[in-house]
Design a protein around this motif. Structure first.
Motif, PDB file in Angstrom:
ATOM      1  N   TYR A 142      64.107  41.972 -35.680  1.00 42.01           N
ATOM      2  CA  TYR A 142      63.634  40.590 -35.602  1.00 42.01           C
ATOM      3  C   TYR A 142      63.502  40.177 -34.138  1.00 42.01           C
ATOM      4  CZ  TYR A 142      64.717  39.951 -40.568  1.00 42.01           C
ATOM      5  OH  TYR A 142      64.745  40.035 -41.924  1.00 42.01           O
ATOM      6  N   ARG A 143      62.750  39.123 -33.917  1.00 46.10           N
ATOM      7  CA  ARG A 143      62.535  38.613 -32.568  1.00 46.10           C
ATOM      8  C   ARG A 143      63.027  37.169 -32.534  1.00 46.10           C
ATOM      9  NH1 ARG A 143      57.958  36.359 -30.333  1.00 46.10           N
ATOM     10  NH2 ARG A 143      56.755  36.670 -32.235  1.00 46.10           N
ATOM     11  N   GLN A 144      63.786  36.825 -31.473  1.00 47.94           N
ATOM     12  CA  GLN A 144      64.327  35.466 -31.391  1.00 47.94           C
ATOM     13  C   GLN A 144      63.306  34.532 -30.754  1.00 47.94           C
ATOM     14  OE1 GLN A 144      68.176  35.340 -29.551  1.00 47.94           O
ATOM     15  NE2 GLN A 144      68.617  33.300 -30.353  1.00 47.94           N
ATOM     16  N   VAL A 145      63.130  33.338 -31.344  1.00 47.58           N
ATOM     17  CA  VAL A 145      62.193  32.369 -30.769  1.00 47.58           C
ATOM     18  C   VAL A 145      62.929  31.076 -30.447  1.00 47.58           C
ATOM     19  CG1 VAL A 145      60.127  33.339 -31.836  1.00 47.58           C
ATOM     20  CG2 VAL A 145      61.459  31.624 -33.087  1.00 47.58           C
ATOM     21  N   VAL A 191      72.720  41.267 -34.533  1.00 49.22           N
ATOM     22  CA  VAL A 191      72.447  41.967 -35.802  1.00 49.22           C
ATOM     23  C   VAL A 191      70.956  41.861 -36.137  1.00 49.22           C
ATOM     24  CG1 VAL A 191      72.827  41.848 -38.311  1.00 49.22           C
ATOM     25  CG2 VAL A 191      74.778  41.689 -36.744  1.00 49.22           C
ATOM     26  N   LEU A 192      70.406  40.657 -35.949  1.00 47.99           N
ATOM     27  CA  LEU A 192      68.983  40.444 -36.276  1.00 47.99           C
ATOM     28  C   LEU A 192      68.083  41.237 -35.331  1.00 47.99           C
ATOM     29  CD1 LEU A 192      69.456  36.704 -37.025  1.00 47.99           C
ATOM     30  CD2 LEU A 192      68.244  38.228 -38.578  1.00 47.99           C
ATOM     31  N   LEU A 193      68.415  41.212 -34.036  1.00 44.83           N
ATOM     32  CA  LEU A 193      67.594  41.959 -33.064  1.00 44.83           C
ATOM     33  C   LEU A 193      67.635  43.452 -33.376  1.00 44.83           C
ATOM     34  CD1 LEU A 193      68.646  39.972 -29.874  1.00 44.83           C
ATOM     35  CD2 LEU A 193      66.323  40.090 -30.811  1.00 44.83           C
ATOM     36  N   ASP A 211      60.476  46.820 -40.875  1.00 46.12           N
ATOM     37  CA  ASP A 211      59.338  47.024 -40.013  1.00 46.12           C
ATOM     38  C   ASP A 211      58.815  45.644 -39.633  1.00 46.12           C
ATOM     39  OD1 ASP A 211      57.301  48.061 -38.648  1.00 46.12           O
ATOM     40  OD2 ASP A 211      56.086  48.577 -40.419  1.00 46.12           O
ATOM     41  N   PRO A 212      59.079  45.193 -38.407  1.00 46.62           N
ATOM     42  CA  PRO A 212      58.760  43.801 -38.121  1.00 46.62           C
ATOM     43  C   PRO A 212      57.258  43.557 -38.133  1.00 46.62           C
ATOM     44  CG  PRO A 212      59.463  44.925 -36.126  1.00 46.62           C
ATOM     45  CD  PRO A 212      59.586  45.915 -37.252  1.00 46.62           C
ATOM     46  N   ASP A 213      56.917  42.515 -38.874  1.00 47.77           N
ATOM     47  CA  ASP A 213      55.530  42.141 -39.003  1.00 47.77           C
ATOM     48  C   ASP A 213      55.452  40.887 -38.134  1.00 47.77           C
ATOM     49  OD1 ASP A 213      53.352  40.763 -39.853  1.00 47.77           O
ATOM     50  OD2 ASP A 213      53.821  40.858 -41.988  1.00 47.77           O
ATOM     51  N   VAL A 214      54.755  40.980 -37.017  1.00 50.68           N
ATOM     52  CA  VAL A 214      54.815  39.904 -36.022  1.00 50.68           C
ATOM     53  C   VAL A 214      54.544  38.559 -36.691  1.00 50.68           C
ATOM     54  CG1 VAL A 214      53.859  39.038 -33.844  1.00 50.68           C
ATOM     55  CG2 VAL A 214      54.113  41.496 -34.240  1.00 50.68           C
ATOM     56  N   GLY A 215      55.397  37.572 -36.378  1.00 49.06           N
ATOM     57  CA  GLY A 215      55.216  36.269 -37.014  1.00 49.06           C
ATOM     58  C   GLY A 215      56.066  36.133 -38.257  1.00 49.06           C
ATOM     59  N   ARG A 216      56.408  37.256 -38.886  1.00 45.89           N
ATOM     60  CA  ARG A 216      57.317  37.207 -40.039  1.00 45.89           C
ATOM     61  C   ARG A 216      58.733  37.524 -39.595  1.00 45.89           C
ATOM     62  NH1 ARG A 216      55.660  38.058 -45.330  1.00 45.89           N
ATOM     63  NH2 ARG A 216      57.388  39.467 -45.635  1.00 45.89           N
TER      64      ARG A 216
END
Ligand code: 5AD
Ligand code: SF4
Length: 467
Positions: free
Chosen positions: A62-65, A56-58, A28-33
């Motif tokens: 996860y979000r790519q920065v 795989v990460l997306l 559960d993506p926690d924005v910033g984490r």
């Protein structure tokens, strides 16, 4: 090589590619984490592995920065083919001594990860994940361990017969889609870390490759590049048993695909059927990358390259015998242990005989876990540098002459970039040359256009749009 054009930002917008229906993410993506950053070193195989790792990460939420500072997970996909590349990775790792205190997770992927293994944890205790390419299948599992708070996770097995196929691939290049058809390497070139770091050769099922190509075509890609350390050693593991040349034809026949490239070919597995396939299918590009490494049969034997100068020249003759001109590019290593001045002269004379359209050339770099590292008669660095300069100067002359000979010809270009200056565009020809050209037309990005060559330098052509 400097780039003479800027790719427009719009053109670089990523394309997401679901390979199967997306499964719900357990994270559960926690924005910033849930942010990640990935930097890639080395070859196109690594570039493409990173695209799959990003997928795989997306898929896990996860979000790519864009910067490592903004990311919770920082990955380096590393190269150890030459010492310099490996050193770069350690200087990057040096930046993150305080990583854990800052709540960051540092992960090492690729060839340095495989080569160093758990020793990385001694050298850089702030690293949390070490994973070689043969273990990428395990990445979701390893990520789950990290998410659960485990701070030392590894994927270091290489004795696998699996390939890394992803549900989603985050492609960086909007025009040319890379796809792996064979992983690892079963050759044993005495200077090379790849068989050690990437494990044994594993070919991907032809049906899976063709399915991905069809999906790429549906997404709008017209150009694909098939990848493998020894791409032409491809052996279909399924009952269909497509040969490499048959696979090339099948890919070329996928509706919507206009250009098919493949790299890297090994000379020993290069046969006439590949040239016949190129001759028969205009979508197969007029370009073969065929690394020779040395023009001396004596050095080739010490390198365990499995061919002689004469055998290599027979392969070149096959390519030169094609009905349409095919560009040939190569890789050279100078200063292999025991390489005499006469051996080096043999490399120069082979270069003259073949007339390559491009070449990557390197000073031999001794690598851990390779047979050549134990060989006597090392060549001094200074002498390696001299030989490299001589080789590169000669190749520059050959390339300039070959490019100048194209002036006046009209070629098809896939338009990939637009300069900030009005009406300046750039793209690649089928032979993989960069062609910069002027056109008053609008919206040319992604189009195939005819360009007449007006002038030429060693690394690119200049022309004008004629239709
Ligand atoms: N030293 C220098 N160059 C190397 N290459 C591979 N291993 C080494 C090494 N130890 C070069 C070869 C290969 C290319 C990808 O890198 O030319 O084709
Ligand atoms: Fe390395 Fe030789 Fe395999 Fe290429 S063919 S990856 S140079 S061992």
């Amino acid at each position: 090589m400097s780039r003479s054009f800027d790719v427009s930002l719009d053109a670089l917008a990523p394309r997401y590619m679901p390979l199967t229906a997306g499964k719900p993410s357990v994270f559960d993506p926690d924005v910033g984490r849930g942010t990640f950053f990935i930097e890639t070193f080395g070859c196109q195989m690594n570039d493409h592995d990173s695209e799959k790792v990003a997928g795989v990460l997306l898929a896990r939420g996860y979000r790519q920065v864009e910067t490592p500072e903004a990311a919770r997970l920082v990955f380096y996909n590393t190269c150890s083919i030459r010492e310099k590349a490996a050193q770069k990775v350690f200087s990057r790792l040096g930046l993150w001594r305080e990583a854990q205190a800052e709540g960051k997770i540092i992960g090492l992927l690729g060839c340095v990860a495989q080569q160093e293994g758990e020793e990385i944890f001694e050298r850089a205790p702030w690293v949390s994940l070490v994973c070689g390419s043969a273990s990428y299948r395990k990445l979701p599992e390893l990520l789950a361990e990290l998410e659960a708070g485990n701070r030392r996770v590894t994927g270091l097995e290489t004795d696998t017969d699996e390939t890394f196929e992803t549900e989603m691939t985050r492609r960086d290049n909007p025009w040319r889609a890379y796809l792996t058809i064979i992983e690892g390497c079963d050759k044993a070139c005495s200077y090379c870390v790849v068989p050690y770091t990437r494990g044994p050769e594993r070919s991907r099922a032809s049906a899976s490759i063709l399915k991905e190509v069809r999906q790429l075509a549906e997404l709008g890609y017209t150009e694909v590049q098939l990848l493998g350390q020894t791409v032409n050693s491809y052996k279909d593991p399924t009952s269909r048993r497509l040969s490499f040349a048959e696979l090339l034809v099948a890919v070329a026949e996928v509706p919507g695909i206009r250009r098919v490239r493949f790299t890297t070919s090994h000379p020993s597995d290069f046969g006439p059927e590949i040239v016949q396939a190129i001759d028969a299918h205009p979508a197969l590009c007029d370009h073969v990358h065929l690394p020779v490494q040395s023009g001396s049969s004596r050095v080739l034997r010490a390198m365990q390259r499995t061919y002689t100068r004469e055998k290599y020249l027979e392969k070149i003759a096959l390519i030169r015998g094609a009905r349409r001109p095919i560009s040939i590019t190569t890789d050279f290593i100078v200063g292999f242990p025991g390489e005499t001045e006469a051996d080096f002269e043999d490399t120069l004379s082979l270069m003259e005989a073949v007339q390559y359209d491009g070449a990557f050339s390197f000073k031999y770099s001794p690598r851990p876990n390779t047979p050549a590292v134990l060989m006597a008669d090392a060549i001094p660095e200074e002498e390696k540098g001299r030989r490299l300069a001589v080789l590169q100067e000669k190749q520059r002359g050959i390339q300039t002459a070959r490019n100048v000979a194209l002036v006046g010809q009209t070629m098809e270009v896939l338009v990939e970039g637009k300069s900030r200056r009005e009406s300046q565009w750039a793209g690649h020809t089928s032979s993989n040359r960069v062609l910069n050209f002027v056109s008053r037309a609008e919206n040319l990005l992604g189009q195939y256009v005819q360009v007449r060559v007006a002038s030429a330098g060693p690394n690119s052509l200049v022309g004008e749009h004629v239709g």
